[in-house]
Write a protein that holds these residues in place. Structure first.
Motif, PDB file in Angstrom:
ATOM      1  N   ARG A 282       0.870  -1.177   0.000  1.00 49.12           N
ATOM      2  CA  ARG A 282       0.000   0.000   0.000  1.00 49.12           C
ATOM      3  C   ARG A 282       0.907   1.228   0.000  1.00 49.12           C
ATOM      4  NH1 ARG A 282      -5.258  -0.928   0.717  1.00 49.12           N
ATOM      5  NH2 ARG A 282      -5.697   1.148   1.524  1.00 49.12           N
ATOM      6  N   LEU A 283       0.904   1.928  -1.128  1.00 50.64           N
ATOM      7  CA  LEU A 283       1.898   2.960  -1.403  1.00 50.64           C
ATOM      8  C   LEU A 283       1.281   4.351  -1.402  1.00 50.64           C
ATOM      9  CD1 LEU A 283       4.794   3.721  -2.474  1.00 50.64           C
ATOM     10  CD2 LEU A 283       3.877   3.363  -4.781  1.00 50.64           C
ATOM     11  N   CYS A 284       1.884   5.255  -0.653  1.00 48.93           N
ATOM     12  CA  CYS A 284       1.517   6.671  -0.707  1.00 48.93           C
ATOM     13  C   CYS A 284       2.607   7.450  -1.442  1.00 48.93           C
ATOM     14  CB  CYS A 284       1.347   7.256   0.703  1.00 48.93           C
ATOM     15  SG  CYS A 284      -0.257   6.922   1.450  1.00 48.93           S
ATOM     16  N   ILE A 285       2.182   8.335  -2.345  1.00 48.91           N
ATOM     17  CA  ILE A 285       3.104   9.184  -3.097  1.00 48.91           C
ATOM     18  C   ILE A 285       2.840  10.629  -2.687  1.00 48.91           C
ATOM     19  CG2 ILE A 285       3.752  10.011  -5.393  1.00 48.91           C
ATOM     20  CD1 ILE A 285       2.825   7.241  -6.466  1.00 48.91           C
ATOM     21  N   ALA A 286       3.769  11.227  -1.937  1.00 48.44           N
ATOM     22  CA  ALA A 286       3.618  12.632  -1.534  1.00 48.44           C
ATOM     23  C   ALA A 286       4.034  13.503  -2.720  1.00 48.44           C
ATOM     24  CB  ALA A 286       4.477  12.922  -0.305  1.00 48.44           C
ATOM     25  N   TRP A 287       3.122  14.343  -3.189  1.00 44.87           N
ATOM     26  CA  TRP A 287       3.365  15.116  -4.410  1.00 44.87           C
ATOM     27  C   TRP A 287       3.261  16.603  -4.137  1.00 44.87           C
ATOM     28  CZ3 TRP A 287       5.596  14.638  -8.874  1.00 44.87           C
ATOM     29  CH2 TRP A 287       5.397  15.615  -9.844  1.00 44.87           C
ATOM     30  N   ASN A 288       4.320  17.366  -4.544  1.00 44.27           N
ATOM     31  CA  ASN A 288       4.246  18.820  -4.389  1.00 44.27           C
ATOM     32  C   ASN A 288       4.659  19.570  -5.656  1.00 44.27           C
ATOM     33  OD1 ASN A 288       7.006  18.481  -4.395  1.00 44.27           O
ATOM     34  ND2 ASN A 288       7.372  19.536  -2.441  1.00 44.27           N
ATOM     35  N   GLY A 289       4.760  18.852  -6.784  1.00 47.04           N
ATOM     36  CA  GLY A 289       5.005  19.501  -8.064  1.00 47.04           C
ATOM     37  C   GLY A 289       6.451  19.783  -8.401  1.00 47.04           C
ATOM     38  N   THR A 290       7.385  19.501  -7.489  1.00 40.44           N
ATOM     39  CA  THR A 290       8.783  19.873  -7.694  1.00 40.44           C
ATOM     40  C   THR A 290       9.546  18.817  -8.499  1.00 40.44           C
ATOM     41  OG1 THR A 290       9.460  18.783  -5.643  1.00 40.44           O
ATOM     42  CG2 THR A 290       8.838  21.115  -5.494  1.00 40.44           C
ATOM     43  N   ALA A 291      10.747  19.199  -8.949  1.00 41.73           N
ATOM     44  CA  ALA A 291      11.624  18.247  -9.641  1.00 41.73           C
ATOM     45  C   ALA A 291      12.001  17.089  -8.730  1.00 41.73           C
ATOM     46  CB  ALA A 291      12.893  18.964 -10.121  1.00 41.73           C
ATOM     47  N   GLU A 292      12.187  17.379  -7.431  1.00 39.76           N
ATOM     48  CA  GLU A 292      12.522  16.320  -6.484  1.00 39.76           C
ATOM     49  C   GLU A 292      11.375  15.313  -6.370  1.00 39.76           C
ATOM     50  OE1 GLU A 292      14.846  19.984  -5.467  1.00 39.76           O
ATOM     51  OE2 GLU A 292      12.723  19.583  -5.828  1.00 39.76           O
ATOM     52  N   ALA A 293      10.139  15.817  -6.318  1.00 39.23           N
ATOM     53  CA  ALA A 293       8.975  14.933  -6.250  1.00 39.23           C
ATOM     54  C   ALA A 293       8.854  14.100  -7.521  1.00 39.23           C
ATOM     55  CB  ALA A 293       7.704  15.748  -6.020  1.00 39.23           C
ATOM     56  N   ALA A 294       9.191  14.698  -8.670  1.00 38.77           N
ATOM     57  CA  ALA A 294       9.128  13.973  -9.946  1.00 38.77           C
ATOM     58  C   ALA A 294      10.156  12.850  -9.982  1.00 38.77           C
ATOM     59  CB  ALA A 294       9.360  14.941 -11.107  1.00 38.77           C
ATOM     60  N   SER A 295      11.354  13.117  -9.448  1.00 39.47           N
ATOM     61  CA  SER A 295      12.389  12.090  -9.389  1.00 39.47           C
ATOM     62  C   SER A 295      11.938  10.925  -8.506  1.00 39.47           C
ATOM     63  CB  SER A 295      13.683  12.704  -8.840  1.00 39.47           C
ATOM     64  OG  SER A 295      14.697  11.741  -8.732  1.00 39.47           O
ATOM     65  N   ALA A 296      11.344  11.235  -7.356  1.00 42.37           N
ATOM     66  CA  ALA A 296      10.839  10.190  -6.467  1.00 42.37           C
ATOM     67  C   ALA A 296       9.696   9.420  -7.119  1.00 42.37           C
ATOM     68  CB  ALA A 296      10.376  10.806  -5.145  1.00 42.37           C
ATOM     69  N   LEU A 297       8.842  10.123  -7.861  1.00 42.96           N
ATOM     70  CA  LEU A 297       7.718   9.477  -8.552  1.00 42.96           C
ATOM     71  C   LEU A 297       8.235   8.425  -9.532  1.00 42.96           C
ATOM     72  CD1 LEU A 297       4.664   9.338  -9.302  1.00 42.96           C
ATOM     73  CD2 LEU A 297       5.139  11.169 -10.965  1.00 42.96           C
ATOM     74  N   ARG A 298       9.259   8.769 -10.315  1.00 45.12           N
ATOM     75  CA  ARG A 298       9.812   7.801 -11.270  1.00 45.12           C
ATOM     76  C   ARG A 298      10.436   6.609 -10.542  1.00 45.12           C
ATOM     77  NH1 ARG A 298      10.459  12.573 -14.262  1.00 45.12           N
ATOM     78  NH2 ARG A 298      12.423  13.120 -13.239  1.00 45.12           N
ATOM     79  N   GLY A 299      11.084   6.878  -9.407  1.00 47.97           N
ATOM     80  CA  GLY A 299      11.638   5.782  -8.619  1.00 47.97           C
ATOM     81  C   GLY A 299      10.575   4.891  -8.019  1.00 47.97           C
ATOM     82  N   ALA A 300       9.366   5.449  -7.847  1.00 44.78           N
ATOM     83  CA  ALA A 300       8.272   4.699  -7.225  1.00 44.78           C
ATOM     84  C   ALA A 300       7.500   3.830  -8.206  1.00 44.78           C
ATOM     85  CB  ALA A 300       7.302   5.678  -6.549  1.00 44.78           C
ATOM     86  N   ILE A 301       7.655   4.059  -9.502  1.00 43.56           N
ATOM     87  CA  ILE A 301       6.819   3.358 -10.488  1.00 43.56           C
ATOM     88  C   ILE A 301       6.941   1.830 -10.388  1.00 43.56           C
ATOM     89  CG2 ILE A 301       6.573   2.925 -12.980  1.00 43.56           C
ATOM     90  CD1 ILE A 301       6.819   5.966 -13.357  1.00 43.56           C
ATOM     91  N   PRO A 302       8.159   1.255 -10.244  1.00 42.17           N
ATOM     92  CA  PRO A 302       8.215  -0.208 -10.104  1.00 42.17           C
ATOM     93  C   PRO A 302       7.390  -0.722  -8.926  1.00 42.17           C
ATOM     94  CG  PRO A 302      10.405   0.684 -10.469  1.00 42.17           C
ATOM     95  CD  PRO A 302       9.507   1.853 -10.238  1.00 42.17           C
ATOM     96  N   TYR A 303       7.366   0.047  -7.839  1.00 41.83           N
ATOM     97  CA  TYR A 303       6.583  -0.341  -6.668  1.00 41.83           C
ATOM     98  C   TYR A 303       5.091  -0.135  -6.916  1.00 41.83           C
ATOM     99  CZ  TYR A 303      11.102  -0.421  -4.394  1.00 41.83           C
ATOM    100  OH  TYR A 303      12.404  -0.718  -4.075  1.00 41.83           O
TER     101      TYR A 303
END
Length: 295
Positions: free
Chosen positions: A176-197
């Motif tokens: 059960r995965l939560c993605i904290a999103w705030n629109g920044t480049a850092e959040a985008a990098s974490a989002l891409r890292g989260a896709i496999p999960y």
């Protein structure tokens, strides 16, 4: 498969709960059939050479621990003992390194323990640059500055997502995965890292808040982006607790029953967050679940 996890780096020097780190490593390695590259960094090449001996029994290691003059050497022997027990208990194939043979064709999980010398933060960061994720322990309030230095070196200088194990060994991680999103480049990098999960999760939630959001795409666009990757996610609007965004994120995770959180790290400068507080700092200090951070 693109966006997959094949090599998981696990530095075992730092303070914190090694059992929790190895448990998270096992859960993630099983999910992706990945190799666990554990490393231990020491100052003395002679001490490190002694630890690499093949066929060292637990009784031999215990004798070496009793004879060890330095606490650091005893700590390294304890790590070797723990690694040997971990691979045996979980039917993991011990290897010399992640390229010993093709991990894609193996039927058993594999793990390696390598002994490195030199600057710890440099040795770990260099290895992280050719890893898919780096897994490190939760930083407790009493942990030493060196452990924090290595964690932040990986975060800032590896180009690799950092996964932080919770303080105690978890039952699950990434279901059960939560993605904290705030629109920044850092959040985008974490989002891409989260896709496999996210692709393997049973449920995914995007966390957004007017107090947290910076200039950048909104959460509904993230929802569409995840749909491109075959992931259905719901959006949850959360509020800070006593104006503390980090506390609000963790409360939303608890409400969702999340066992993993992903987020961008230090949208503001690290110095400012250390002085004034901030979401990254709060999560680093208080999270009780697995956290993936990226910059």
């Amino acid at each position: 498969m693109a966006n997959d996890v094949r090599n998981i780096l696990v530095p075992l020097n730092g303070a914190g709960n090694i059992d929790a780190v190895l448990r998270v490593g096992l859960l993630h390695a099983r999910a992706f059939n990945a190799h666990l590259s554990t490393v231990l960094v020491g100052d003395d090449p002679n001490e490190m050479a002694a630890l690499t001996g093949e066929g060292l029994s637990s009784s031999m290691i215990n004798e070496m621990m009793e004879a060890a003059e330095h606490e650091a050497h005893r700590r390294m022997l304890q790590v070797r003992l723990k690694f040997d027990a971990f691979v045996k208990e979980n039917d993991i194939e011990p290897k010399q390194g992640f390229l010993e043979n093709d991990p894609l064709t193996q039927s058993r999980l594999s793990a390696s323990l390598e002994f490195l010398t030199g600057s710890e933060h440099e040795a770990v960061t260099w290895r992280a640059r050719l890893s898919d994720i780096t897994l490190m322990p939760h930083l407790g309030p009493n942990d030493n500055a060196r452990a924090s230095e290595v964690l932040h070196a990986v975060l800032y200088d590896s180009g690799c997502p950092l996964v932080i194990a919770p303080p105690s060994p978890p039952v699950s991680s990434g279901n059960r995965l939560c993605i904290a999103w705030n629109g920044t480049a850092e959040a985008a990098s974490a989002l891409r890292g989260a896709i496999p999960y996210a692709k393997r999760a049973e449920a995914v939630q995007i966390l957004t808040s007017v107090d947290y959001h910076r200039r950048g795409p909104e959460a509904d666009t993230v929802q569409d982006y995840l749909r491109l990757h075959g992931v259905e996610a719901e959006i949850r609007v959360f509020k800070g607790i006593d104006r503390d965004v980090g506390a609000g994120i963790l409360a939303a995770c608890a409400d969702f029953g999340a066992d993993m959180l992903t987020m961008g790290a230090y949208s503001h400068s690290r110095l400012r967050q250390m002085i004034l507080g901030g979401a990254t700092r709060h999560i680093l200090e208080h999270a009780e679940l697995t956290v993936l951070m990226s910059r």
